[in-house]
Scaffold this motif. Structure first.
Motif, mmCIF file in Angstrom:
data_model
loop_
_atom_site.group_PDB
_atom_site.id
_atom_site.type_symbol
_atom_site.label_atom_id
_atom_site.label_comp_id
_atom_site.label_asym_id
_atom_site.label_seq_id
_atom_site.Cartn_x
_atom_site.Cartn_y
_atom_site.Cartn_z
ATOM 1 N N HIS A 268 0.825 -1.216 0.000
ATOM 2 C CA HIS A 268 0.000 0.000 0.000
ATOM 3 C C HIS A 268 0.858 1.265 0.000
ATOM 4 O O HIS A 268 0.477 2.261 -0.611
ATOM 5 C CB HIS A 268 -0.977 -0.008 1.172
ATOM 6 C CG HIS A 268 -2.174 -0.857 0.902
ATOM 7 N ND1 HIS A 268 -3.233 -0.422 0.143
ATOM 8 C CD2 HIS A 268 -2.465 -2.122 1.248
ATOM 9 C CE1 HIS A 268 -4.126 -1.379 0.048
ATOM 10 N NE2 HIS A 268 -3.681 -2.433 0.700
ATOM 11 N N LEU A 269 2.006 1.212 0.648
ATOM 12 C CA LEU A 269 2.898 2.369 0.610
ATOM 13 C C LEU A 269 3.398 2.605 -0.807
ATOM 14 O O LEU A 269 3.407 3.737 -1.291
ATOM 15 C CB LEU A 269 4.083 2.178 1.564
ATOM 16 C CG LEU A 269 5.140 3.280 1.515
ATOM 17 C CD1 LEU A 269 4.536 4.656 1.821
ATOM 18 C CD2 LEU A 269 6.281 2.973 2.464
ATOM 19 N N ASN B 63 -6.937 6.090 6.069
ATOM 20 C CA ASN B 63 -6.615 7.385 5.459
ATOM 21 C C ASN B 63 -6.720 7.305 3.933
ATOM 22 O O ASN B 63 -7.186 8.240 3.285
ATOM 23 C CB ASN B 63 -5.212 7.836 5.864
ATOM 24 C CG ASN B 63 -5.112 8.207 7.329
ATOM 25 O OD1 ASN B 63 -6.118 8.331 8.030
ATOM 26 N ND2 ASN B 63 -3.904 8.346 7.811
ATOM 27 N N SER B 64 -6.284 6.162 3.363
ATOM 28 C CA SER B 64 -6.369 5.977 1.903
ATOM 29 C C SER B 64 -7.825 5.959 1.447
ATOM 30 O O SER B 64 -8.176 6.546 0.427
ATOM 31 C CB SER B 64 -5.689 4.671 1.492
ATOM 32 O OG SER B 64 -4.326 4.707 1.813
ATOM 33 N N LEU C 10 1.941 1.782 -3.624
ATOM 34 C CA LEU C 10 0.825 2.335 -4.404
ATOM 35 C C LEU C 10 0.618 3.809 -4.082
ATOM 36 O O LEU C 10 0.411 4.629 -4.975
ATOM 37 C CB LEU C 10 -0.464 1.555 -4.116
ATOM 38 C CG LEU C 10 -0.583 0.197 -4.778
ATOM 39 C CD1 LEU C 10 -1.798 -0.559 -4.215
ATOM 40 C CD2 LEU C 10 -0.710 0.335 -6.280
ATOM 41 N N SER C 11 0.684 4.135 -2.816
ATOM 42 C CA SER C 11 0.497 5.508 -2.380
ATOM 43 C C SER C 11 1.603 6.415 -2.930
ATOM 44 O O SER C 11 1.331 7.526 -3.407
ATOM 45 C CB SER C 11 0.484 5.549 -0.848
ATOM 46 O OG SER C 11 0.347 6.848 -0.384
ATOM 47 N N ARG D 21 8.308 11.697 4.322
ATOM 48 C CA ARG D 21 6.862 11.439 4.346
ATOM 49 C C ARG D 21 6.457 10.799 5.665
ATOM 50 O O ARG D 21 7.029 9.820 6.106
ATOM 51 C CB ARG D 21 6.486 10.515 3.192
ATOM 52 C CG ARG D 21 4.997 10.373 2.995
ATOM 53 C CD ARG D 21 4.747 9.534 1.749
ATOM 54 N NE ARG D 21 3.369 9.456 1.404
ATOM 55 C CZ ARG D 21 2.498 8.629 1.977
ATOM 56 N NH1 ARG D 21 2.873 7.835 2.937
ATOM 57 N NH2 ARG D 21 1.245 8.604 1.576
ATOM 58 N N GLU E 297 -9.584 9.334 1.310
ATOM 59 C CA GLU E 297 -9.230 10.188 0.170
ATOM 60 C C GLU E 297 -10.095 9.905 -1.050
ATOM 61 O O GLU E 297 -10.091 10.673 -2.008
ATOM 62 C CB GLU E 297 -7.748 9.997 -0.185
ATOM 63 C CG GLU E 297 -6.807 10.526 0.875
ATOM 64 C CD GLU E 297 -5.349 10.192 0.600
ATOM 65 O OE1 GLU E 297 -5.051 9.632 -0.477
ATOM 66 O OE2 GLU E 297 -4.516 10.495 1.461
ATOM 67 N N PHE F 249 -3.461 3.658 8.155
ATOM 68 C CA PHE F 249 -2.952 3.989 6.818
ATOM 69 C C PHE F 249 -4.008 3.676 5.760
ATOM 70 O O PHE F 249 -4.293 4.481 4.880
ATOM 71 C CB PHE F 249 -1.662 3.202 6.554
ATOM 72 C CG PHE F 249 -1.036 3.484 5.219
ATOM 73 C CD1 PHE F 249 -0.414 4.698 4.973
ATOM 74 C CD2 PHE F 249 -1.055 2.538 4.214
ATOM 75 C CE1 PHE F 249 0.175 4.959 3.746
ATOM 76 C CE2 PHE F 249 -0.466 2.788 2.991
ATOM 77 C CZ PHE F 249 0.148 4.001 2.756
ATOM 78 N N LEU G 52 4.037 8.673 8.059
ATOM 79 C CA LEU G 52 3.113 7.545 7.920
ATOM 80 C C LEU G 52 2.510 7.226 9.276
ATOM 81 O O LEU G 52 3.193 7.319 10.292
ATOM 82 C CB LEU G 52 3.851 6.290 7.437
ATOM 83 C CG LEU G 52 4.346 6.253 6.014
ATOM 84 C CD1 LEU G 52 5.094 4.957 5.758
ATOM 85 C CD2 LEU G 52 3.194 6.362 5.043
ATOM 86 N N LYS H 39 0.814 7.020 -6.550
ATOM 87 C CA LYS H 39 -0.304 7.962 -6.725
ATOM 88 C C LYS H 39 0.121 9.389 -6.465
ATOM 89 O O LYS H 39 -0.364 10.318 -7.109
ATOM 90 C CB LYS H 39 -1.441 7.606 -5.761
ATOM 91 C CG LYS H 39 -2.359 6.540 -6.262
ATOM 92 C CD LYS H 39 -3.596 6.499 -5.379
ATOM 93 C CE LYS H 39 -4.002 5.081 -5.110
ATOM 94 N NZ LYS H 39 -5.084 4.970 -4.145
ATOM 95 N N GLU H 40 1.027 9.573 -5.504
ATOM 96 C CA GLU H 40 1.484 10.921 -5.142
ATOM 97 C C GLU H 40 2.591 11.434 -6.066
ATOM 98 O O GLU H 40 3.043 12.562 -5.922
ATOM 99 C CB GLU H 40 1.993 10.925 -3.697
ATOM 100 C CG GLU H 40 0.904 10.660 -2.683
ATOM 101 C CD GLU H 40 1.456 10.406 -1.295
ATOM 102 O OE1 GLU H 40 2.571 10.873 -0.984
ATOM 103 O OE2 GLU H 40 0.761 9.736 -0.518
#
Length: 150
Positions: free
Chosen positions: A66-67, A108-109, A69-70, A96, A112, A105, A98, A73-74
């Motif tokens: 997931h990190l 929070n995803s 992917l995040s 960053r 969004e 986490f 976390l 995305k960022e």
């Protein structure tokens, strides 16, 4: 205890069939192999990125994926057409913040996402890991909104 453990205990008491899957933490070498293969780069090129990911995630496999992917995305982890390979902004990734908890986490995803997607996920989560297309179409009619990505 954590709400998830309470839920699992209640499901067990109610004789609801659950499958527990134990995921061990990954060591730094394993994470580097994963990152290297994911980005199609030699392990020596991904070692510094993998080290940061390892320290931020403490080796939790769910957190690692997931990190990544995040970060993508960022725009902190992105393909470079001119260099024909993946590149990343190491300093920004190191800086960053976390959450310490994987659940936070993921929460929070999810927060969004657009409100309609959040509502749909909430409803669909009541039906387990998968849902029949007829259920999704019924949900779309009720919400008067397309939730599929056709």
């Amino acid at each position: 205890g954590h709400p998830v453990w309470k839920l699992l205990t209640n499901l067990e008491r109610a004789s609801v069939g659950c499958t527990n899957i134990k995921l061990d933490l990954m060591d730094e070498h394993t994470i580097n192999t994963m990152v290297s293969e994911t980005l199609s780069l030699l392990p020596r090129l991904t070692r510094s990125l993998s080290s940061v990911i390892y320290h931020k995630t403490k080796g939790n496999p769910l957190f690692v994926s997931h990190l990544m992917l995040s970060l993508s995305k960022e725009g902190l982890l992105r393909p470079s057409l001119s260099r024909r390979r993946w590149e990343w902004e190491m300093k920004k990734i190191e800086d960053r913040e976390l959450p310490d908890d994987v659940a936070m986490f993921l929460n929070n995803s999810i927060m969004e996402l657009p409100d309609g997607v959040q509502s749909s996920l909430c409803i669909l989560s009541c039906f387990g890991a998968s849902a029949d297309i007829s259920l999704i179409k019924t949900l779309e009619r009720a919400l008067q909104k397309n939730i599929r990505d056709d």
